[in-house]
Design an enzyme around this catalytic site. Structure first.
Site, PDB file in Angstrom:
ATOM      1  N   TRP A  21     -22.688 -18.745 -32.246  1.00 41.54           N
ATOM      2  CA  TRP A  21     -23.076 -18.722 -33.660  1.00 41.54           C
ATOM      3  C   TRP A  21     -24.554 -19.047 -33.855  1.00 41.54           C
ATOM      4  O   TRP A  21     -25.280 -18.293 -34.491  1.00 41.54           O
ATOM      5  CB  TRP A  21     -22.193 -19.735 -34.394  1.00 41.54           C
ATOM      6  CG  TRP A  21     -22.570 -20.103 -35.778  1.00 41.54           C
ATOM      7  CD1 TRP A  21     -23.226 -19.325 -36.690  1.00 41.54           C
ATOM      8  CD2 TRP A  21     -22.281 -21.334 -36.430  1.00 41.54           C
ATOM      9  NE1 TRP A  21     -23.344 -20.020 -37.870  1.00 41.54           N
ATOM     10  CE2 TRP A  21     -22.775 -21.248 -37.741  1.00 41.54           C
ATOM     11  CE3 TRP A  21     -21.633 -22.515 -36.043  1.00 41.54           C
ATOM     12  CZ2 TRP A  21     -22.662 -22.296 -38.661  1.00 41.54           C
ATOM     13  CZ3 TRP A  21     -21.509 -23.544 -36.958  1.00 41.54           C
ATOM     14  CH2 TRP A  21     -22.020 -23.428 -38.253  1.00 41.54           C
ATOM     15  N   TYR A  54     -24.155 -13.414 -37.213  1.00 39.39           N
ATOM     16  CA  TYR A  54     -24.833 -14.525 -36.528  1.00 39.39           C
ATOM     17  C   TYR A  54     -26.264 -14.106 -36.187  1.00 39.39           C
ATOM     18  O   TYR A  54     -26.481 -13.114 -35.486  1.00 39.39           O
ATOM     19  CB  TYR A  54     -24.102 -14.946 -35.249  1.00 39.39           C
ATOM     20  CG  TYR A  54     -22.707 -15.543 -35.481  1.00 39.39           C
ATOM     21  CD1 TYR A  54     -22.293 -15.964 -36.742  1.00 39.39           C
ATOM     22  CD2 TYR A  54     -21.814 -15.687 -34.429  1.00 39.39           C
ATOM     23  CE1 TYR A  54     -21.022 -16.500 -36.943  1.00 39.39           C
ATOM     24  CE2 TYR A  54     -20.541 -16.232 -34.623  1.00 39.39           C
ATOM     25  CZ  TYR A  54     -20.162 -16.625 -35.890  1.00 39.39           C
ATOM     26  OH  TYR A  54     -18.901 -17.148 -36.092  1.00 39.39           O
ATOM     27  N   SER A 154     -10.091 -14.411 -39.979  1.00 40.40           N
ATOM     28  CA  SER A 154     -10.689 -15.743 -39.907  1.00 40.40           C
ATOM     29  C   SER A 154     -10.675 -16.392 -41.285  1.00 40.40           C
ATOM     30  O   SER A 154     -11.116 -15.776 -42.261  1.00 40.40           O
ATOM     31  CB  SER A 154     -12.133 -15.629 -39.405  1.00 40.40           C
ATOM     32  OG  SER A 154     -12.766 -16.889 -39.457  1.00 40.40           O
ATOM     33  N   GLN A 179      -8.643 -17.192 -36.995  1.00 39.07           N
ATOM     34  CA  GLN A 179      -9.741 -18.046 -36.522  1.00 39.07           C
ATOM     35  C   GLN A 179     -10.118 -19.048 -37.611  1.00 39.07           C
ATOM     36  O   GLN A 179     -10.937 -18.766 -38.474  1.00 39.07           O
ATOM     37  CB  GLN A 179     -10.965 -17.203 -36.122  1.00 39.07           C
ATOM     38  CG  GLN A 179     -12.028 -18.067 -35.479  1.00 39.07           C
ATOM     39  CD  GLN A 179     -13.243 -17.338 -34.965  1.00 39.07           C
ATOM     40  OE1 GLN A 179     -14.372 -17.734 -35.232  1.00 39.07           O
ATOM     41  NE2 GLN A 179     -13.047 -16.283 -34.204  1.00 39.07           N
ATOM     42  N   TRP A 207     -12.366 -22.883 -34.437  1.00 37.23           N
ATOM     43  CA  TRP A 207     -13.806 -23.108 -34.382  1.00 37.23           C
ATOM     44  C   TRP A 207     -14.175 -24.556 -34.690  1.00 37.23           C
ATOM     45  O   TRP A 207     -13.425 -25.273 -35.331  1.00 37.23           O
ATOM     46  CB  TRP A 207     -14.587 -22.133 -35.231  1.00 37.23           C
ATOM     47  CG  TRP A 207     -14.339 -21.985 -36.697  1.00 37.23           C
ATOM     48  CD1 TRP A 207     -13.457 -21.111 -37.291  1.00 37.23           C
ATOM     49  CD2 TRP A 207     -15.016 -22.653 -37.780  1.00 37.23           C
ATOM     50  NE1 TRP A 207     -13.560 -21.207 -38.662  1.00 37.23           N
ATOM     51  CE2 TRP A 207     -14.500 -22.142 -38.989  1.00 37.23           C
ATOM     52  CE3 TRP A 207     -16.010 -23.629 -37.841  1.00 37.23           C
ATOM     53  CZ2 TRP A 207     -14.937 -22.570 -40.249  1.00 37.23           C
ATOM     54  CZ3 TRP A 207     -16.453 -24.058 -39.095  1.00 37.23           C
ATOM     55  CH2 TRP A 207     -15.918 -23.537 -40.277  1.00 37.23           C
ATOM     56  N   SER A 208     -15.340 -24.934 -34.183  1.00 36.33           N
ATOM     57  CA  SER A 208     -15.879 -26.299 -34.325  1.00 36.33           C
ATOM     58  C   SER A 208     -14.892 -27.380 -33.893  1.00 36.33           C
ATOM     59  O   SER A 208     -14.655 -28.348 -34.622  1.00 36.33           O
ATOM     60  CB  SER A 208     -16.367 -26.557 -35.754  1.00 36.33           C
ATOM     61  OG  SER A 208     -17.481 -25.748 -36.048  1.00 36.33           O
ATOM     62  N   LYS A 218     -22.326 -38.719 -30.517  1.00 36.88           N
ATOM     63  CA  LYS A 218     -23.783 -38.975 -30.437  1.00 36.88           C
ATOM     64  C   LYS A 218     -24.407 -39.369 -31.771  1.00 36.88           C
ATOM     65  O   LYS A 218     -25.525 -39.866 -31.796  1.00 36.88           O
ATOM     66  CB  LYS A 218     -24.499 -37.768 -29.845  1.00 36.88           C
ATOM     67  CG  LYS A 218     -24.527 -36.532 -30.718  1.00 36.88           C
ATOM     68  CD  LYS A 218     -25.215 -35.404 -29.953  1.00 36.88           C
ATOM     69  CE  LYS A 218     -25.127 -34.103 -30.698  1.00 36.88           C
ATOM     70  NZ  LYS A 218     -25.633 -32.985 -29.905  1.00 36.88           N
ATOM     71  N   ARG A 230     -27.957 -30.692 -33.927  1.00 35.53           N
ATOM     72  CA  ARG A 230     -27.685 -29.741 -35.005  1.00 35.53           C
ATOM     73  C   ARG A 230     -27.970 -30.373 -36.373  1.00 35.53           C
ATOM     74  O   ARG A 230     -28.429 -29.702 -37.286  1.00 35.53           O
ATOM     75  CB  ARG A 230     -26.230 -29.256 -34.932  1.00 35.53           C
ATOM     76  CG  ARG A 230     -25.982 -28.139 -35.930  1.00 35.53           C
ATOM     77  CD  ARG A 230     -24.592 -27.559 -35.817  1.00 35.53           C
ATOM     78  NE  ARG A 230     -24.363 -26.816 -34.585  1.00 35.53           N
ATOM     79  CZ  ARG A 230     -23.247 -26.157 -34.310  1.00 35.53           C
ATOM     80  NH1 ARG A 230     -22.261 -26.144 -35.193  1.00 35.53           N
ATOM     81  NH2 ARG A 230     -23.097 -25.508 -33.176  1.00 35.53           N
TER      82      ARG A 230
HETATM   83  P1  NDP Z   1     -18.541 -27.108 -31.740  1.00 32.19           P
HETATM   84  O1  NDP Z   1     -17.727 -28.029 -32.573  1.00 32.19           O
HETATM   85  O2  NDP Z   1     -18.171 -26.901 -30.334  1.00 32.19           O
HETATM   86  O3  NDP Z   1     -20.057 -27.611 -31.853  1.00 32.19           O
HETATM   87  C1  NDP Z   1     -20.993 -27.219 -30.913  1.00 32.19           C
HETATM   88  C2  NDP Z   1     -22.244 -28.051 -31.037  1.00 32.19           C
HETATM   89  O4  NDP Z   1     -21.972 -29.418 -30.777  1.00 32.19           O
HETATM   90  C3  NDP Z   1     -23.279 -27.632 -30.010  1.00 32.19           C
HETATM   91  O5  NDP Z   1     -24.047 -26.554 -30.449  1.00 32.19           O
HETATM   92  C4  NDP Z   1     -24.068 -28.907 -29.817  1.00 32.19           C
HETATM   93  O6  NDP Z   1     -24.998 -29.040 -30.906  1.00 32.19           O
HETATM   94  C5  NDP Z   1     -22.976 -29.976 -29.958  1.00 32.19           C
HETATM   95  N1  NDP Z   1     -22.360 -30.296 -28.664  1.00 32.19           N
HETATM   96  C6  NDP Z   1     -21.508 -29.504 -27.948  1.00 32.19           C
HETATM   97  N2  NDP Z   1     -21.136 -30.118 -26.826  1.00 32.19           N
HETATM   98  C7  NDP Z   1     -21.724 -31.315 -26.821  1.00 32.19           C
HETATM   99  C8  NDP Z   1     -21.708 -32.381 -25.910  1.00 32.19           C
HETATM  100  N3  NDP Z   1     -20.992 -32.328 -24.796  1.00 32.19           N
HETATM  101  N4  NDP Z   1     -22.440 -33.484 -26.198  1.00 32.19           N
HETATM  102  C9  NDP Z   1     -23.182 -33.547 -27.327  1.00 32.19           C
HETATM  103  N5  NDP Z   1     -23.249 -32.559 -28.234  1.00 32.19           N
HETATM  104  C10 NDP Z   1     -22.512 -31.435 -27.990  1.00 32.19           C
HETATM  105  O7  NDP Z   1     -18.503 -25.666 -32.367  1.00 32.19           O
HETATM  106  P2  NDP Z   1     -19.480 -24.763 -33.280  1.00 32.19           P
HETATM  107  O8  NDP Z   1     -19.628 -25.384 -34.614  1.00 32.19           O
HETATM  108  O9  NDP Z   1     -20.703 -24.429 -32.517  1.00 32.19           O
HETATM  109  O10 NDP Z   1     -18.597 -23.483 -33.403  1.00 32.19           O
HETATM  110  C11 NDP Z   1     -18.175 -22.815 -32.212  1.00 32.19           C
HETATM  111  C12 NDP Z   1     -18.002 -21.347 -32.444  1.00 32.19           C
HETATM  112  O11 NDP Z   1     -16.992 -21.138 -33.419  1.00 32.19           O
HETATM  113  C13 NDP Z   1     -19.205 -20.602 -33.010  1.00 32.19           C
HETATM  114  O12 NDP Z   1     -20.158 -20.288 -32.043  1.00 32.19           O
HETATM  115  C14 NDP Z   1     -18.551 -19.369 -33.566  1.00 32.19           C
HETATM  116  O13 NDP Z   1     -18.261 -18.461 -32.521  1.00 32.19           O
HETATM  117  C15 NDP Z   1     -17.272 -19.951 -34.137  1.00 32.19           C
HETATM  118  N6  NDP Z   1     -17.387 -20.243 -35.577  1.00 32.19           N
HETATM  119  C16 NDP Z   1     -16.643 -19.473 -36.413  1.00 32.19           C
HETATM  120  C17 NDP Z   1     -16.692 -19.645 -37.767  1.00 32.19           C
HETATM  121  C18 NDP Z   1     -15.872 -18.760 -38.634  1.00 32.19           C
HETATM  122  O14 NDP Z   1     -16.049 -18.765 -39.853  1.00 32.19           O
HETATM  123  N7  NDP Z   1     -15.000 -17.957 -38.082  1.00 32.19           N
HETATM  124  C19 NDP Z   1     -17.555 -20.686 -38.403  1.00 32.19           C
HETATM  125  C20 NDP Z   1     -18.276 -21.482 -37.439  1.00 32.19           C
HETATM  126  C21 NDP Z   1     -18.168 -21.270 -36.074  1.00 32.19           C
HETATM  127  P3  NDP Z   1     -26.420 -29.792 -30.778  1.00 32.19           P
HETATM  128  O15 NDP Z   1     -26.716 -30.041 -29.329  1.00 32.19           O
HETATM  129  O16 NDP Z   1     -27.367 -28.819 -31.425  1.00 32.19           O
HETATM  130  O17 NDP Z   1     -26.259 -31.038 -31.573  1.00 32.19           O
END
Ligand code: NDP
Length: 338
Positions: A21, A54, A154, A179, A207-208, A218, A230
């Site tokens: 994303w 995205y 989704s 999703q 997701w998330s 953190k 983020r």
């Molecule tokens: P996550 O909850 O997995 O968050 C990921 C973020 O958390 C990373 O970018 C990083 O951000 C932080 N992070 C991940 N692992 C760690 C770790 N081990 N230690 C510390 N920080 C960590 O999911 P996302 O919110 O990124 O969503 C995942 C996917 O879901 C998206 O890429 C997309 O494909 C989908 N999605 C779908 C949606 C929908 O409407 N259908 C909406 C949103 C997402 P940082 O380092 O920058 O702090």
């Protein structure tokens, strides 16, 4: 890596799926995004989720380029359509799930991904202004044209999923996936979406699961936001993560640390493993801003969290958990703009 069937389809996907994303735009960001895709492949992830919207198309381009040369049959590629993509100003038909936008949307996605088909094509949101018959017919035609193998949705409600699935089945296709957002902190699918999908044979790709990083622990109550996270990225997810940054939530989240420690997991791994305990979940969709996060989070695959630890998690989080189905994503318009 462990694999699960996507709903009751015959297609297996990696139970940890990489989603791309954010982290696109500048050359540096695109390079990091590419490294994350490579790290995902090295960790055994075979399933990748993206969307046309995205980074306004860049995410699909970067994913396609990063996967170039990989054996296509060994990958499962998911993308989505709904939101407007392309140059500003966007055209009046560049949004929603009209036949016009769906048919043009899939061609744009395939061009950016440099692929001749995706494995799953998803309606990114529900469209209140296009008849459901038109939507499902368009998705069925995308499948019949060989441009997508399966279809999903989704952030649709249980009622919308049931109606969409019934029409899709009449067209001989059926929905295989939903999703939604799902994490220890955001559990609203448990009451209606999951029971409905279990009955219909539809799997969740959630997701998330780390609540955008909050469940990694953190972000500490009363402390500065960590630089480079983020929450400090104004052009990325800072707006969406705000909900989780209240001190009461962060204090409760810190209480998960000893539970993760007792299981030999990091907090991020515990968060990913937690969503995978739900047997209606086909995959946890994790994001990453650096490749090391992918390598860490993927170790949640195959982890069984004992019942007593699941109970401790509920007690630790208490009333900061959201589970009201009324809170389902309402980001789509409900009134016609014209
Ligand atoms: P996550 O909850 O997995 O968050 C990921 C973020 O958390 C990373 O970018 C990083 O951000 C932080 N992070 C991940 N692992 C760690 C770790 N081990 N230690 C510390 N920080 C960590 O999911 P996302 O919110 O990124 O969503 C995942 C996917 O879901 C998206 O890429 C997309 O494909 C989908 N999605 C779908 C949606 C929908 O409407 N259908 C909406 C949103 C997402 P940082 O380092 O920058 O702090």
């Amino acid at each position: 890596m462990d694999f699960r069937y996507l709903g009751n389809s015959g297609m297996q996907i990696s139970e940890i799926t990489y989603g791309n994303w954010l982290t696109h735009g500048s050359q540096v960001e695109n390079d990091i995004a590419t490294q994350c895709v490579r790290a995902a492949l090295e960790s055994g992830i075979t399933t990748f989720d993206t969307a046309d919207v995205y980074a306004n198309g860049r995410a699909e381009e970067v994913l396609g380029a990063a996967l170039k040369g990989e054996r296509r049959e060994s990958l499962e590629i998911f993308t989505k359509v709904y939101w407007p993509v392309g140059p500003d100003p966007k055209g009046k038909n560049d949004t929603g799930l009209s036949r016009k936008h769906v048919m043009e949307g899939i061609d744009g996605s395939l061009r950016r991904l440099q692929m001749d088909h995706v494995d799953l094509y998803q309606a990114h949101r529900y469209d209140n202004f296009t008849p459901l018959e038109e939507i499902m017919q368009a998705f069925a035609d995308v499948v019949r044209a060989g441009k997508a193998l399966y279809i999903g949705v989704s952030e649709w409600t249980a009622e919308q999923i049931r109606a969409g699935h019934a029409l899709a089945q009449e067209l001989g296709i059926g929905l295989v996936s939903s999703q939604p957002q799902y994490s220890m902190l955001w559990r609203i699918i448990e009451r209606e979406v999951v029971p409905t999908c279990r009955e219909l044979g539809i799997g969740q790709i959630v997701w998330s699961p780390i609540a955008q990083g909050v469940l990694s622990g953190k972000y500490k109550p009363g402390q500065e936001l960590p630089a480079g996270s983020r929450a400090t990225d104004e052009k990325g997810g800072a707006d969406m993560i705000k909900r989780w940054l209240a001190d009461d939530v962060l204090t409760r989240v810190q209480e998960l640390q000893p539970i993760a420690g007792d299981l030999g997991l990091t907090m991020a791994q515990l968060a990913v493993a937690w969503v995978l305990q739900n047997d209606n979940v086909s995959a946890a969709l994790v994001g990453a801003s650096r490749p090391e996060q992918v390598a860490e989070n993927v170790k949640a695959a195959g982890v069984k969290i004992p019942d007593d630890a699941m109970k401790r998690i509920d007690e630790a989080l208490g009333d900061v958990v959201t589970d009201d189905p009324g809170m389902v994503a309402r980001s789509v318009p409900t009134q016609r703009a014209v």
